[in-house]
Design a protein around this motif. Structure first.
Motif, mmCIF file in Angstrom:
data_model
loop_
_atom_site.group_PDB
_atom_site.id
_atom_site.type_symbol
_atom_site.label_atom_id
_atom_site.label_comp_id
_atom_site.label_asym_id
_atom_site.label_seq_id
_atom_site.Cartn_x
_atom_site.Cartn_y
_atom_site.Cartn_z
ATOM 1 N N VAL A 198 0.866 -1.177 0.000
ATOM 2 C CA VAL A 198 0.000 0.000 0.000
ATOM 3 C C VAL A 198 0.899 1.222 0.000
ATOM 4 O O VAL A 198 1.966 1.223 0.620
ATOM 5 N N GLY A 199 0.431 2.285 -0.677
ATOM 6 C CA GLY A 199 1.213 3.504 -0.735
ATOM 7 C C GLY A 199 1.504 4.059 0.640
ATOM 8 O O GLY A 199 0.693 3.977 1.556
ATOM 9 N N ALA A 200 2.681 4.641 0.831
ATOM 10 C CA ALA A 200 3.151 5.232 2.082
ATOM 11 C C ALA A 200 3.295 4.211 3.213
ATOM 12 O O ALA A 200 3.313 4.580 4.382
ATOM 13 N N TYR A 201 3.395 2.912 2.926
ATOM 14 C CA TYR A 201 3.595 1.885 3.948
ATOM 15 C C TYR A 201 5.065 1.894 4.352
ATOM 16 O O TYR A 201 5.953 1.742 3.511
ATOM 17 N N LYS A 202 5.328 2.115 5.630
ATOM 18 C CA LYS A 202 6.693 2.287 6.109
ATOM 19 C C LYS A 202 7.506 0.994 6.101
ATOM 20 O O LYS A 202 8.716 1.018 6.002
ATOM 21 N N GLY A 203 6.873 -0.136 6.192
ATOM 22 C CA GLY A 203 7.600 -1.399 6.250
ATOM 23 C C GLY A 203 7.749 -2.074 4.907
ATOM 24 O O GLY A 203 7.932 -3.289 4.838
ATOM 25 N N ALA A 204 7.676 -1.325 3.820
ATOM 26 C CA ALA A 204 7.771 -1.900 2.482
ATOM 27 C C ALA A 204 9.130 -2.532 2.274
ATOM 28 O O ALA A 204 10.164 -1.964 2.617
ATOM 29 N N GLY A 205 9.141 -3.753 1.739
ATOM 30 C CA GLY A 205 10.371 -4.451 1.446
ATOM 31 C C GLY A 205 10.969 -5.197 2.632
ATOM 32 O O GLY A 205 12.066 -5.721 2.538
ATOM 33 N N THR A 206 10.292 -5.293 3.752
ATOM 34 C CA THR A 206 10.841 -5.973 4.938
ATOM 35 C C THR A 206 10.349 -7.395 5.093
ATOM 36 O O THR A 206 10.791 -8.115 5.975
ATOM 37 N N TYR A 207 9.410 -7.876 4.284
ATOM 38 C CA TYR A 207 8.828 -9.202 4.438
ATOM 39 C C TYR A 207 9.890 -10.293 4.320
ATOM 40 O O TYR A 207 9.955 -11.189 5.146
ATOM 41 N N ASP A 208 10.727 -10.189 3.313
ATOM 42 C CA ASP A 208 11.742 -11.235 3.088
ATOM 43 C C ASP A 208 12.770 -11.269 4.207
ATOM 44 O O ASP A 208 13.329 -12.306 4.512
ATOM 45 N N LYS A 209 13.036 -10.155 4.848
ATOM 46 C CA LYS A 209 14.040 -10.111 5.902
ATOM 47 C C LYS A 209 13.559 -10.787 7.175
ATOM 48 O O LYS A 209 14.337 -11.364 7.915
#
Length: 168
Positions: free
Chosen positions: A155-166
């Motif tokens: 979702v736009g402006a989501y601060k945790g973008a890209g952290t799922y794989d970590k």
């Protein structure tokens, strides 16, 4: 080709891209007389120039040839230089005409004064208009006009973008 004939051709083609330079309109004849100093406003006026032009041109024609131009100069030179003989006066008028070119008197120039300067200064733009230009004032083009989509799955402006794989 003499200098007078050369000047005649330059003024004959002035303002008309289709003109061949062999015949001159009344407007260009008047312009030439004014710019070369034949028309001085006292001895020779614009009315005199128009009368002489209409006298020497062929009936029904709108232009004069170089031969008719020479006849017109013979009539105008006597008025312009009253104290000289016709031959001396003609040479004096040809001396005024030789080597002249039509100049662009009164042409408009683009100016940036007052409100125009203020309105075109991109550093003073606000809101959505501000987004359309970079720091130097150059437009961003399409990138400045429409929202670019982010296909990351978040979702736009989501601060945790890209952290799922970590975390997993």
């Amino acid at each position: 080709m003499s200098e007078v004939e050369n000047t005649f051709h330059k003024f004959a083609t002035y303002g008309d891209t289709a003109a061949s330079g062999n015949s001159m309109t009344g407007k260009n004849f008047s312009k030439m007389c004014k710019e070369c100093g034949v028309m001085d406003g006292k001895a020779v006026t614009s009315t005199d120039v128009d009368i002489v032009f209409n006298k020497v041109k062929a009936k029904g024609a709108r232009t004069i040839t170089f031969a008719e131009f020479q006849q017109a100069m013979k009539e105008l030179c006597v008025k312009r230089f009253k104290n000289k003989s016709p031959e001396e006066a003609l040479q004096a008028v040809y001396g005024l005409i030789e080597g002249k070119e039509p100049c662009h008197v009164g042409t408009t120039k683009a100016t940036k004064v007052g409100g125009v300067e203020r309105l075109t200064d991109t550093s003073k733009y606000t809101g959505t208009h501000k987004e359309r230009f970079d720091e130097s004032g150059k437009g961003k083009g399409l990138a400045g006009r429409e929202d670019l989509t982010d296909n990351s799955g978040y979702v736009g402006a989501y601060k945790g973008a890209g952290t799922y794989d970590k975390t997993h």
